[in-house]
Write a protein that holds these residues in place. Structure first.
Motif, PDB file in Angstrom:
ATOM      1  N   MET A  79      13.834  -1.028  41.918  1.00 26.73           N
ATOM      2  CA  MET A  79      14.884  -1.798  41.918  1.00 26.73           C
ATOM      3  C   MET A  79      15.263  -1.720  43.456  1.00 26.73           C
ATOM      4  N   ILE A  80      15.140  -0.762  44.179  1.00 24.93           N
ATOM      5  CA  ILE A  80      15.717  -0.634  45.735  1.00 24.93           C
ATOM      6  C   ILE A  80      14.722  -1.508  46.412  1.00 24.93           C
ATOM      7  N   LEU A  81      13.517  -1.447  46.177  1.00 24.04           N
ATOM      8  CA  LEU A  81      12.647  -2.526  46.798  1.00 24.04           C
ATOM      9  C   LEU A  81      13.104  -3.882  46.779  1.00 24.04           C
ATOM     10  N   ASP A  82      13.277  -4.196  45.469  1.00 20.93           N
ATOM     11  CA  ASP A  82      13.722  -5.413  45.094  1.00 20.93           C
ATOM     12  C   ASP A  82      14.891  -6.081  46.154  1.00 20.93           C
ATOM     13  N   LEU A  83      15.890  -5.067  46.223  1.00 17.26           N
ATOM     14  CA  LEU A  83      16.951  -5.424  47.097  1.00 17.26           C
ATOM     15  C   LEU A  83      16.850  -5.350  48.464  1.00 17.26           C
ATOM     16  N   ILE A  84      15.662  -4.593  48.863  1.00 18.28           N
ATOM     17  CA  ILE A  84      15.395  -4.589  50.113  1.00 18.28           C
ATOM     18  C   ILE A  84      14.799  -5.799  50.715  1.00 18.28           C
ATOM     19  N   TRP A  85      13.940  -6.230  49.847  1.00 19.43           N
ATOM     20  CA  TRP A  85      13.120  -7.805  50.068  1.00 19.43           C
ATOM     21  C   TRP A  85      14.312  -8.756  49.803  1.00 19.43           C
ATOM     22  N   PHE A  86      15.249  -8.717  49.143  1.00 20.69           N
ATOM     23  CA  PHE A  86      16.231  -9.808  48.871  1.00 20.69           C
ATOM     24  C   PHE A  86      16.928  -9.785  50.281  1.00 20.69           C
ATOM     25  N   VAL A  87      17.269  -8.525  50.982  1.00 24.77           N
ATOM     26  CA  VAL A  87      17.834  -8.619  52.194  1.00 24.77           C
ATOM     27  C   VAL A  87      16.976  -9.085  53.410  1.00 24.77           C
TER      28      VAL A  87
ATOM     29  N   ALA B  64      25.282 -16.562  61.538  1.00 24.58           N
ATOM     30  CA  ALA B  64      24.760 -15.375  60.819  1.00 24.58           C
ATOM     31  C   ALA B  64      25.622 -15.044  59.614  1.00 24.58           C
ATOM     32  N   CYS B  65      27.053 -15.018  59.933  1.00 22.99           N
ATOM     33  CA  CYS B  65      27.839 -14.731  59.027  1.00 22.99           C
ATOM     34  C   CYS B  65      27.939 -15.753  57.725  1.00 22.99           C
ATOM     35  N   VAL B  66      27.927 -16.969  58.252  1.00 24.35           N
ATOM     36  CA  VAL B  66      27.989 -18.017  56.972  1.00 24.35           C
ATOM     37  C   VAL B  66      26.682 -17.648  56.290  1.00 24.35           C
ATOM     38  N   VAL B  67      25.462 -17.215  56.467  1.00 23.91           N
ATOM     39  CA  VAL B  67      24.448 -16.941  55.538  1.00 23.91           C
ATOM     40  C   VAL B  67      24.702 -15.495  55.109  1.00 23.91           C
ATOM     41  N   ALA B  68      25.345 -14.731  55.622  1.00 26.42           N
ATOM     42  CA  ALA B  68      25.600 -13.283  54.821  1.00 26.42           C
ATOM     43  C   ALA B  68      26.457 -13.595  53.797  1.00 26.42           C
ATOM     44  N   ILE B  69      27.517 -14.374  54.043  1.00 24.79           N
ATOM     45  CA  ILE B  69      28.537 -14.406  53.143  1.00 24.79           C
ATOM     46  C   ILE B  69      27.940 -15.055  51.566  1.00 24.79           C
ATOM     47  N   LEU B  70      27.073 -15.962  51.875  1.00 24.87           N
ATOM     48  CA  LEU B  70      26.360 -16.577  50.697  1.00 24.87           C
ATOM     49  C   LEU B  70      25.392 -15.781  50.097  1.00 24.87           C
ATOM     50  N   ALA B  71      24.621 -14.885  51.055  1.00 21.66           N
ATOM     51  CA  ALA B  71      23.559 -13.838  50.334  1.00 21.66           C
ATOM     52  C   ALA B  71      24.296 -12.842  49.589  1.00 21.66           C
ATOM     53  N   ILE B  72      25.384 -12.260  50.324  1.00 17.49           N
ATOM     54  CA  ILE B  72      25.976 -11.233  49.419  1.00 17.49           C
ATOM     55  C   ILE B  72      26.749 -11.489  48.280  1.00 17.49           C
ATOM     56  N   ALA B  73      27.208 -12.899  48.408  1.00 16.73           N
ATOM     57  CA  ALA B  73      28.140 -13.250  47.148  1.00 16.73           C
ATOM     58  C   ALA B  73      26.979 -13.755  45.877  1.00 16.73           C
ATOM     59  N   ALA B  74      25.915 -14.254  46.282  1.00 15.97           N
ATOM     60  CA  ALA B  74      24.656 -14.662  45.601  1.00 15.97           C
ATOM     61  C   ALA B  74      23.838 -13.409  44.983  1.00 15.97           C
ATOM     62  N   CYS B  75      23.683 -12.442  45.830  1.00 16.84           N
ATOM     63  CA  CYS B  75      22.814 -11.316  45.426  1.00 16.84           C
ATOM     64  C   CYS B  75      23.242 -10.594  43.959  1.00 16.84           C
ATOM     65  N   PRO B  76      22.106 -10.389  43.262  1.00 16.62           N
ATOM     66  CA  PRO B  76      20.637 -10.503  43.589  1.00 16.62           C
ATOM     67  C   PRO B  76      20.034 -11.796  43.170  1.00 16.62           C
ATOM     68  N   ILE B  77      20.856 -13.098  42.675  1.00 13.78           N
ATOM     69  CA  ILE B  77      20.506 -14.237  42.172  1.00 13.78           C
ATOM     70  C   ILE B  77      19.974 -15.181  43.421  1.00 13.78           C
ATOM     71  N   PHE B  78      18.515 -15.429  43.251  1.00 14.68           N
ATOM     72  CA  PHE B  78      18.054 -16.443  44.255  1.00 14.68           C
ATOM     73  C   PHE B  78      18.334 -17.856  43.428  1.00 14.68           C
TER      74      PHE B  78
ATOM     75  N   LEU C  93       6.142  -3.971  52.871  1.00 13.59           N
ATOM     76  CA  LEU C  93       7.377  -3.457  53.477  1.00 13.59           C
ATOM     77  C   LEU C  93       6.838  -2.900  54.812  1.00 13.59           C
ATOM     78  N   ILE C  94       5.799  -1.856  54.800  1.00 17.83           N
ATOM     79  CA  ILE C  94       4.975  -1.027  55.767  1.00 17.83           C
ATOM     80  C   ILE C  94       4.636  -1.917  56.567  1.00 17.83           C
ATOM     81  N   ILE C  95       4.008  -3.082  56.368  1.00 19.28           N
ATOM     82  CA  ILE C  95       3.046  -3.839  57.413  1.00 19.28           C
ATOM     83  C   ILE C  95       4.520  -4.582  58.062  1.00 19.28           C
ATOM     84  N   VAL C  96       5.502  -5.050  57.303  1.00 20.10           N
ATOM     85  CA  VAL C  96       6.727  -5.813  57.962  1.00 20.10           C
ATOM     86  C   VAL C  96       7.337  -4.788  59.219  1.00 20.10           C
ATOM     87  N   LEU C  97       7.639  -3.638  58.588  1.00 18.34           N
ATOM     88  CA  LEU C  97       8.364  -2.660  59.598  1.00 18.34           C
ATOM     89  C   LEU C  97       7.262  -2.204  60.885  1.00 18.34           C
ATOM     90  N   GLY C  98       5.914  -2.230  60.580  1.00 20.56           N
ATOM     91  CA  GLY C  98       5.035  -2.105  61.822  1.00 20.56           C
ATOM     92  C   GLY C  98       5.041  -3.422  62.681  1.00 20.56           C
TER      93      GLY C  98
END
Length: 339
Positions: free
Chosen positions: A1-9, A266-280, A307-312
Motif C-alpha cells: 500500500m505504501i508503494l502504491d501511494l509513493i508511485w501515485f505521488v 505546481a500548487c494547482v497540480v498538487a491541489i488536484l492530486a491531493i484531493a483525488a488521491c488515491p483515485i486516478f 523505485l530503486i531505478i528511479v531513485l538512482g
C-alpha cells in the motif's frame, strides 16, 4: 500500500514538472503571433525555447511511462478513452517540432509565416487539449465492466472540460509570457510583461470561475476537500505567488515572477492530486469500478524495482536539467542563421 501511494505521488510530481517546464514553451508558442511583431522578435521568441523545449517534453514521456509501468489499467483506460484526443496532442507536438526546425530553411516570408502560424496553432492545440483531459478526469468517466471508457470523443468535449482547457491555456500563457519577459529585452520584453499581466488576470478569473463551477460537475473532489485538510495545504503558497506575481512583473523582478508562476502551476497540480488521491479515474456510472492507486497498481516487486531505478537515475536527470538551464541562462540573441 505504501508503494502504491509513493508511485501515485511520483506520477503527480512528473505531471507537475511537465506542466511547469513544458508549460512555458507552450505558452511562448501560444503568444508567438501576439507578442513578437517583427521577424527579429519572432526569432528571439523561438530562440528563447529552442534549446530546452524537447527536454521539457521528456517529462510528459516519463510520466506516461511511469503510469504504464506502475498502474497499467489506468494507462490503458486513459489512453484508449482519450485516443483521438491524444493523437491530436501528438499532432500538435509534431507540428511544433517541425515548425521550429523548418522555419529558417526557406527564405521566403510566406514560408516563415506558415511555420510561425503552425508553431502557434500546435502549441495552442496541445495546451487546450491537455486541459480538456484534466477537466474530464475531474468530472470522472463512464467505464464499462472491463474498465474501458464507455463514452465517445464528443462526450469529452463537454462545457466544463472545455472551460478547464481554457483555464490551462491561460495558465500556460502566463508562464510563457513570464519566461519571454525574463529571456528578452527591449520592446519585446516590455510587451511580454504586459502579456504576462493580461494572462495572469485571465488565469485568476478563469480559475475562480472553474472553482465555483467544480462543485456541480466535480462534486467528489470538493467532498474530499471538505473531509480532509490536506488538499488545502498548497493553497497558502499559491495565494502568495498569485498576489506577488503582478507586483514583481511591474517592478522588473522577472526571475522571481517566473518562479512565482512556476510555483502557482505546481500548487494547482498538487491541489488536484491531493484531493483525488488515491483515485486516478472516478467511474461515474459505478464508483466501485473507479481506478485507484490500490486497485490498479502493479505488483509490489515491480513497484520496488522501478523505485530503486528511479531513485538512482533521478539525481542524474535533475543534474542534467539544472546544467542545461545554467548553460542557456540569460537574455537570448537571435543570430541571422537561426530560427
Amino acid at each position: 500500500m505504501i508503494l502504491d501511494l509513493i508511485w501515485f505521488v511520483l506520477v503527480a510530481v512528473l505531471v507537475a514538472g511537465y506542466a511547469v517546464l513544458d508549460g512555458f514553451d507552450l505558452g511562448v508558442g501560444f503568444l508567438h503571433l501576439l507578442v513578437p511583431r517583427s521577424e527579429e522578435e519572432r526569432r528571439l521568441s523561438l530562440a528563447s525555447v529552442a534549446p530546452v523545449w524537447d527536454g521539457n517534453e521528456v517529462w510528459l514521456l516519463t510520466a506516461g511511462g511511469a503510469l504504464f509501468a506502475a498502474f497499467p489499467p489506468v494507462y490503458a483506460t486513459v489512453f484508449s478513452g482519450f485516443y483521438l484526443a491524444m493523437m491530436l496532442v501528438l499532432l500538435g507536438l509534431i507540428v511544433r517540432a517541425v515548425s521550429i526546425a523548418a522555419r529558417n530553411q526557406g527564405a521566403r516570408p510566406a514560408w516563415r509565416r506558415f511555420f510561425d502560424r503552425s508553431f502557434a496553432a500546435g502549441s495552442t492545440l496541445v495546451a487546450l487539449l491537455l486541459g480538456v483531459a484534466v477537466g474530464n478526469l475531474m468530472r470522472g468517466l463512464p467505464l464499462d465492466a472491463r474498465g474501458e471508457y464507455a463514452g465517445t470523443f464528443w462526450d469529452l468535449l463537454n462545457p466544463f472540460s472545455l472551460f478547464i482547457g481554457a483555464t490551462m491555456l491561460a495558465m500556460f500563457a502566463m508562464q510563457g509570457a513570464c519566461w519571454l519577459a525574463m529571456k528578452t529585452q527591449g520592446d519585446l520584453g516590455k510587451r511580454a510583461i504586459t502579456a504576462a499581466l493580461f494572462a495572469w488576470a485571465a488565469f485568476v478569473a478563469l480559475y475562480l470561475d472553474a472553482t465555483l463551477w467544480s462543485p456541480s460537475d466535480a462534486p467528489w473532489l470538493f467532498l474530499r476537500a471538505r473531509q480532509s485538510f490536506a488538499p488545502w495545504i498548497p493553497v497558502p503558497p499559491m495565494l502568495v505567488c498569485v498576489v506577488s506575481l503582478p507586483i514583481l512583473l511591474r517592478r522588473g523582478r522577472l526571475r522571481l515572477a517566473f518562479l512565482c508562476s512556476s510555483i502557482t502551476i505546481a500548487c494547482v497540480v498538487a491541489i488536484l492530486a491531493i484531493a483525488a488521491c488515491p483515485i486516478f479515474v472516478l467511474c461515474t456510472n459505478d464508483v466501485r469500478r473507479s481506478l485507484t492507486a490500490f486497485t490498479a497498481a502493479s505488483s509490489a516487486r515491480t513497484l520496488m524495482t522501478m523505485l530503486i531505478i528511479v531513485l538512482g537515475a533521478m539525481p542524474f536527470v535533475l543534474g542534467y536539467t539544472v546544467f542545461i538551464y545554467r548553460v542557456w541562462r540569460g537574455k537570448v540573441r537571435a543570430e541571422p542563421e537561426e530560427y
